[in-house]
Design a protein around this motif. Structure first.
Motif, PDB file in Angstrom:
ATOM      1  N   MET A   1     -59.348  41.509  91.418  1.00  0.00           N
ATOM      2  CA  MET A   1     -58.185  41.666  90.544  1.00  0.00           C
ATOM      3  C   MET A   1     -58.373  42.905  89.664  1.00  0.00           C
ATOM      4  N   ILE A   2     -57.328  43.711  89.551  1.00  0.00           N
ATOM      5  CA  ILE A   2     -57.380  44.903  88.731  1.00  0.00           C
ATOM      6  C   ILE A   2     -57.114  44.531  87.274  1.00  0.00           C
ATOM      7  N   VAL A   3     -58.010  44.965  86.374  1.00  0.00           N
ATOM      8  CA  VAL A   3     -57.886  44.666  84.954  1.00  0.00           C
ATOM      9  C   VAL A   3     -57.602  45.954  84.193  1.00  0.00           C
ATOM     10  N   ASP A   4     -56.580  45.927  83.368  1.00  0.00           N
ATOM     11  CA  ASP A   4     -56.270  47.078  82.520  1.00  0.00           C
ATOM     12  C   ASP A   4     -57.052  46.917  81.222  1.00  0.00           C
ATOM     13  N   ASN A   5     -58.142  47.660  81.096  1.00  0.00           N
ATOM     14  CA  ASN A   5     -59.011  47.512  79.930  1.00  0.00           C
ATOM     15  C   ASN A   5     -58.320  47.893  78.632  1.00  0.00           C
ATOM     16  N   ASP A   6     -57.411  48.859  78.678  1.00  0.00           N
ATOM     17  CA  ASP A   6     -56.681  49.241  77.473  1.00  0.00           C
ATOM     18  C   ASP A   6     -55.863  48.069  76.944  1.00  0.00           C
ATOM     19  N   LEU A   7     -55.115  47.429  77.835  1.00  0.00           N
ATOM     20  CA  LEU A   7     -54.290  46.289  77.416  1.00  0.00           C
ATOM     21  C   LEU A   7     -55.163  45.128  76.945  1.00  0.00           C
ATOM     22  N   LEU A   8     -56.276  44.915  77.647  1.00  0.00           N
ATOM     23  CA  LEU A   8     -57.178  43.832  77.266  1.00  0.00           C
ATOM     24  C   LEU A   8     -57.778  44.089  75.888  1.00  0.00           C
ATOM     25  N   SER A   9     -58.185  45.323  75.641  1.00  0.00           N
ATOM     26  CA  SER A   9     -58.775  45.676  74.344  1.00  0.00           C
ATOM     27  C   SER A   9     -57.749  45.542  73.219  1.00  0.00           C
ATOM     28  N   ILE A  10     -56.522  45.980  73.475  1.00  0.00           N
ATOM     29  CA  ILE A  10     -55.454  45.868  72.474  1.00  0.00           C
ATOM     30  C   ILE A  10     -55.191  44.402  72.141  1.00  0.00           C
ATOM     31  N   GLN A  11     -55.138  43.564  73.179  1.00  0.00           N
ATOM     32  CA  GLN A  11     -54.899  42.142  72.947  1.00  0.00           C
ATOM     33  C   GLN A  11     -56.037  41.509  72.158  1.00  0.00           C
ATOM     34  N   GLN A  12     -57.278  41.884  72.486  1.00  0.00           N
ATOM     35  CA  GLN A  12     -58.423  41.361  71.745  1.00  0.00           C
ATOM     36  C   GLN A  12     -58.343  41.780  70.285  1.00  0.00           C
ATOM     37  N   ALA A  13     -57.972  43.026  70.040  1.00  0.00           N
ATOM     38  CA  ALA A  13     -57.876  43.519  68.663  1.00  0.00           C
ATOM     39  C   ALA A  13     -56.864  42.697  67.874  1.00  0.00           C
ATOM     40  N   ARG A  14     -55.736  42.395  68.473  1.00  0.00           N
ATOM     41  CA  ARG A  14     -54.707  41.611  67.774  1.00  0.00           C
ATOM     42  C   ARG A  14     -55.189  40.206  67.455  1.00  0.00           C
ATOM     43  N   ILE A  15     -55.834  39.588  68.438  1.00  0.00           N
ATOM     44  CA  ILE A  15     -56.323  38.217  68.233  1.00  0.00           C
ATOM     45  C   ILE A  15     -57.401  38.190  67.147  1.00  0.00           C
ATOM     46  N   LEU A  16     -58.341  39.128  67.234  1.00  0.00           N
ATOM     47  CA  LEU A  16     -59.419  39.163  66.242  1.00  0.00           C
ATOM     48  C   LEU A  16     -58.879  39.426  64.839  1.00  0.00           C
ATOM     49  N   ALA A  17     -57.888  40.302  64.729  1.00  0.00           N
ATOM     50  CA  ALA A  17     -57.320  40.615  63.416  1.00  0.00           C
ATOM     51  C   ALA A  17     -56.575  39.420  62.839  1.00  0.00           C
ATOM     52  N   GLU A  18     -55.863  38.685  63.686  1.00  0.00           N
ATOM     53  CA  GLU A  18     -55.150  37.489  63.208  1.00  0.00           C
ATOM     54  C   GLU A  18     -56.145  36.425  62.757  1.00  0.00           C
ATOM     55  N   ASN A  19     -57.155  36.165  63.588  1.00  0.00           N
ATOM     56  CA  ASN A  19     -58.158  35.150  63.237  1.00  0.00           C
ATOM     57  C   ASN A  19     -58.997  35.595  62.041  1.00  0.00           C
ATOM     58  N   GLY A  20     -59.344  36.878  62.007  1.00  0.00           N
ATOM     59  CA  GLY A  20     -60.156  37.384  60.908  1.00  0.00           C
ATOM     60  C   GLY A  20     -59.445  37.311  59.579  1.00  0.00           C
ATOM     61  N   PHE A  21     -58.144  37.532  59.595  1.00  0.00           N
ATOM     62  CA  PHE A  21     -57.354  37.468  58.362  1.00  0.00           C
ATOM     63  C   PHE A  21     -57.385  36.065  57.764  1.00  0.00           C
ATOM     64  N   GLU A  22     -57.201  35.058  58.606  1.00  0.00           N
ATOM     65  CA  GLU A  22     -57.232  33.676  58.123  1.00  0.00           C
ATOM     66  C   GLU A  22     -58.632  33.284  57.666  1.00  0.00           C
ATOM     67  N   ALA A  23     -59.647  33.739  58.412  1.00  0.00           N
ATOM     68  CA  ALA A  23     -61.027  33.410  58.041  1.00  0.00           C
ATOM     69  C   ALA A  23     -61.415  34.070  56.730  1.00  0.00           C
ATOM     70  N   GLN A  24     -60.957  35.300  56.515  1.00  0.00           N
ATOM     71  CA  GLN A  24     -61.320  35.996  55.281  1.00  0.00           C
ATOM     72  C   GLN A  24     -60.709  35.326  54.059  1.00  0.00           C
ATOM     73  N   LYS A  25     -59.539  34.753  54.213  1.00  0.00           N
ATOM     74  CA  LYS A  25     -58.929  34.047  53.086  1.00  0.00           C
ATOM     75  C   LYS A  25     -59.820  32.882  52.639  1.00  0.00           C
ATOM     76  N   LYS A  26     -60.477  32.226  53.573  1.00  0.00           N
ATOM     77  CA  LYS A  26     -61.422  31.164  53.226  1.00  0.00           C
ATOM     78  C   LYS A  26     -62.671  31.764  52.580  1.00  0.00           C
ATOM     79  N   LEU A  27     -63.148  32.872  53.181  1.00  0.00           N
ATOM     80  CA  LEU A  27     -64.358  33.511  52.664  1.00  0.00           C
ATOM     81  C   LEU A  27     -64.159  33.985  51.228  1.00  0.00           C
ATOM     82  N   ALA A  28     -62.952  34.416  50.906  1.00  0.00           N
ATOM     83  CA  ALA A  28     -62.661  34.926  49.565  1.00  0.00           C
ATOM     84  C   ALA A  28     -62.760  33.852  48.496  1.00  0.00           C
TER      85      ALA A  28
END
Length: 495
Positions: A1-28
Motif C-alpha cells: 500500500m502506498i502511504v503519503d507521508n506528508d498527509l500522515l505527518s500532517i494528521q499526526q500533528a493535528r491529533i497531537l496538538a489537540e490531545n496536547g492542548f487538553e493535557a496541558q490544561k490539566k498540567l497547568a
C-alpha cells in the motif's frame, strides 16, 4: 500500500496538538512541587540510559564523539536538574510586601519544539525538563537525521513521566516527520510558542506562524586573544572547546582573532596543542568539502575529526592533530572561512590592536546575521568592557572555553542546551533559555494611593488637595493626566 507521508505527518500533528492542548490544561493545574517531582523522575530515568543514548545518537548521526555526547547527557541530568531545584516558575513566584506587588507565574501553554542533529538527545531532554518544570506541554518534531535517537529518549521520558502523573499527551512527538507535518504543528491554533534549537532551515517557517519563537542556534562566534591574555591558557581553552564533540557545540569558537603583537606566541601555542596550519591549497580543498560552489552546505561533514577531514580533502596531517587552522586576512563572501564549519576547523585573523580586532569580530558576527557567542581572552578590564558594550551578540564569555562557558558549565550562566540568538533578529530572547522563558508573569498590584494624591501630583503641587475629589470630576482628572502624558511624548524637547 502506498502511504503519503506528508498527509500522515500532517494528521499526526493535528491529533497531537489537540490531545496536547487538553493535557496541558490539566498540567497547568499542578503545583510546583508536583511538577518538580515529575522532572526529577524523568531525569533519573534518562540518566540510567545516558550511555546507551550517547552511543545510539553517535551511530545514527555519524558526527561528534559518543563520549562527549555522554558528558552532555549527564550534564542535563545532573547539573541542569540541580539548577532547576528550588526554582519557582508557576503560582506565586515573587512577593514584595512593601510595594504590595505579587508575581504569578503562568505557563505559556503548548510548545512545539524542534531539536538538532548535532546534540539530539541532550537538547531533547533539556527542552522537556524546562517545559514540564514550567507547566507547559511540549510536542517534538525530531530532526530526520536523528529521529531514532530522539524517539528513543522521548519514549523513555514519556513512560517515566506518565508513571509519575504526567497527563498523557502533554509530552509527545511526531513519529512520521516531514516538513509539511512540522509546519502544520507549528501553525496549529493550539500551539502557543515555537522553540527551535539548531535547525536554521525552519526559522522562516516558524516566523510566518505569527507565534513567539525562541531560536537557539549556532553562530559564527570568534575568540579574541588580546595582548594581556594568558596566551597558553587561552589556546588550551580554545582547543578544548573546539575538539569537544568535534566542534559541534553551539557556542564553540569558529575563528580566532589575535592581537598582532602576540600573534607569534599564539601560533607557537597552537602548534604545541596539535593545531595544523593548512596551506592555501589545502584550505581551499577543505572548504570545497563543506560548501558547494553555490554556497550550499554539504551534508555529512559536521562533527568529523581533523584527521578524517584532512584525509577527505586529500592531504596528510600528523596523528596528534587536534584542529585545522586556515590563516585569513579578510572577511569576504568569496571566502567560506567566515562561515561556521561545526567541526575542528578554525580561521585565524591577525589585527593591529584591540580596536581593529573589535571591528573584525563584528564583521564575523554579522556577516551571516548569526550573532550568538563571543569569547575574549584578556586581563584588561577596559577592553573587556568595550567588547561587552559594542558587540551585537547574545553572550560574551571571558577567559573560558566557549563550548563549556556558553552552556553554563564553566560560567555561572544558566546551564542550558538552548542558547538564545535573538540579537540576530530570529527569536524573542538571547538568554540561555530556562523555564522562566516559558512562562508569562501575571502582575498583582494593590492600591496604595488614592486619586486625591494622584491629582495633586499631576497638578505639580506635591500636596494633598483640601477638597476631596468626587466621582463627578474623576473622569476629567484622568483625562488631564493622560493628556499631559501624551504631550510629554510628543514634545521634541523630551526626545
Amino acid at each position: 500500500m502506498i502511504v503519503d507521508n506528508d498527509l500522515l505527518s500532517i494528521q499526526q500533528a493535528r491529533i497531537l496538538a489537540e490531545n496536547g492542548f487538553e493535557a496541558q490544561k490539566k498540567l497547568a493545574t499542578f503545583t510546583q512541587e508536583k511538577l518538580d517531582e515529575i522532572v526529577e523522575h524523568i531525569a533519573e530515568a534518562v540518566e540510567e540510559h545516558a550511555e546507551e543514548l550517547a552511543r545510539m545518537s553517535h551511530e545514527e548521526t555519524d558526527g561528534g564523539k559518543w563520549q562527549d555526547k555522554l558528558v552532555k547527557n549527564r550534564f542535563v541530568c545532573n547539573q541542569v536538574r540541580n539548577e532547576l531545584r528550588g526554582m519557582r516558575c508557576v503560582g506565586i513566584i515573587n512577593e514584595d510586601p512593601q510595594k504590595k506587588i505579587t508575581d504569578i507565574g503562568v505557563p505559556v501553554g503548548l510548545i512545539a519544539s524542534l531539536c538538532p542533529v548535532t546534540s539530539p538527545v541532550s537538547t531533547t531532554v533539556y527542552n522537556t525538563l524546562i517545559a514540564i518544570k514550567s507547566g507547559n506541554g511540549v510536542i517534538f518534531s525530531p530532526h530526520p537525521g536523528a529521529a531514532k535517537s530522539i524517539g528513543r529518549v522521548l519514549d523513555i521520558m514519556i513512560s517515566a513521566g506518565n508513571s509519575c502523573g504526567l497527563p498523557e499527551g502533554s509530552l509527545s512527538y511526531l513519529e512520521t516527520v516531514t516538513k509539511s507535518g512540522t509546519c502544520e504543528l507549528m501553525n496549529h491554533r493550539n500551539v502557543s510558542l515555537v522553540m527551535i534549537t539548531g535547525v536554521p532551515g525552519m526559522i522562516k517557517a516558524a516566523q510566518k506562524t505569527g507565534k513567539p519563537v525562541i531560536y537557539g542556534g549556532t553562530g559564527n562566534g570568534p575568540a579574541f586573544i588580546e595582548r594581556t591574555a594568558d596566551i597558553g591558557q587561552a589556546v588550551k581553552d580554545i582547543i578544548a572547546s573546539k575538539t569537544f564533540d568535534n566542534g559541534i557545540a553551539p557556542s564553540a569558537e569558529q575563528s580566532i582573532v589575535v592581537d598582532s603583537c602576540v600573534a607569534g606566541d599564539v601560533r607557537c601555542a597552537l602548534t604545541s596543542c596539535g593545531a595544523y596550519f593548512m596551506s592555501e591549497g589545502e584550505a581551499e580543498s577543505l572548504a570545497g568539502l563543506f560548501f558547494a560552489p553555490d554556497g550550499q552546505r554539504r551534508k555529512g561533514m559536521a562533527g568529523q575529526s581533523a584527521q578524517v577531514l584532512a584525509r577527505r580533502a586529500g592531504f596528510n596531517v600528523p596523528e596528534n592533530t587536534t584542529v585545522l587552522v586556515a590563516e585569513r586576512e579578510y572577511v569576504s563572501d568569496t571566502d567560506p572561512y567566515y562561515r561556521e564549519f561545526l567541526s575542528p576547523v578554525l580561521a585565524l585573523y591577525v589585527e593591529d590592536d584591540w580596536m581593529h580586532a573589535c571591528e573584525k569580530c563584528i564583521e564575523l558576527l554579522l556577516h551571516e546575521r548569526s550573532a550568538h557567542t563571543l569569547v575574549i581572552h584578556s586581563a584588561d578590564e577596559d577592553v573587556i568592557l568595550q567588547f561587552a558594550m559594542k558587540k551585537p551578540v547574545g553572550r560574551l564569555l571571558v577567559n573560558t572555553p566557549a563550548a563549556f562557558g556558553g552552556m553554563g558549565a564553566t560560567t555561572n550562566l544558566f546551564p542550558s542546551m538552548t542558547l538564545g540568538s535573538s540579537s540576530a533578529g530570529f527569536g524573542i530572547t538571547s538568554d540561555n533559555v530556562s523555564p522562566m522563558n516559558l512562562i508569562y508573569v501575571r502582575k498583582v498590584g494593590h492600591g496604595v494611593r488614592c486619586m486625591d494624591a494622584v491629582a495633586a501630583e499631576s497638578a505639580g503641587t506635591g500636596k494633598q488637595p483640601k477638597t476631596k475629589v468626587n466621582d463627578s470630576n474623576m473622569v476629567q482628572i484622568i483625562q488631564q493626566i493622560l493628556q499631559k502624558a501624551i504631550e510629554a511624548i510628543d514634545d521634541p524637547a523630551d526626545r
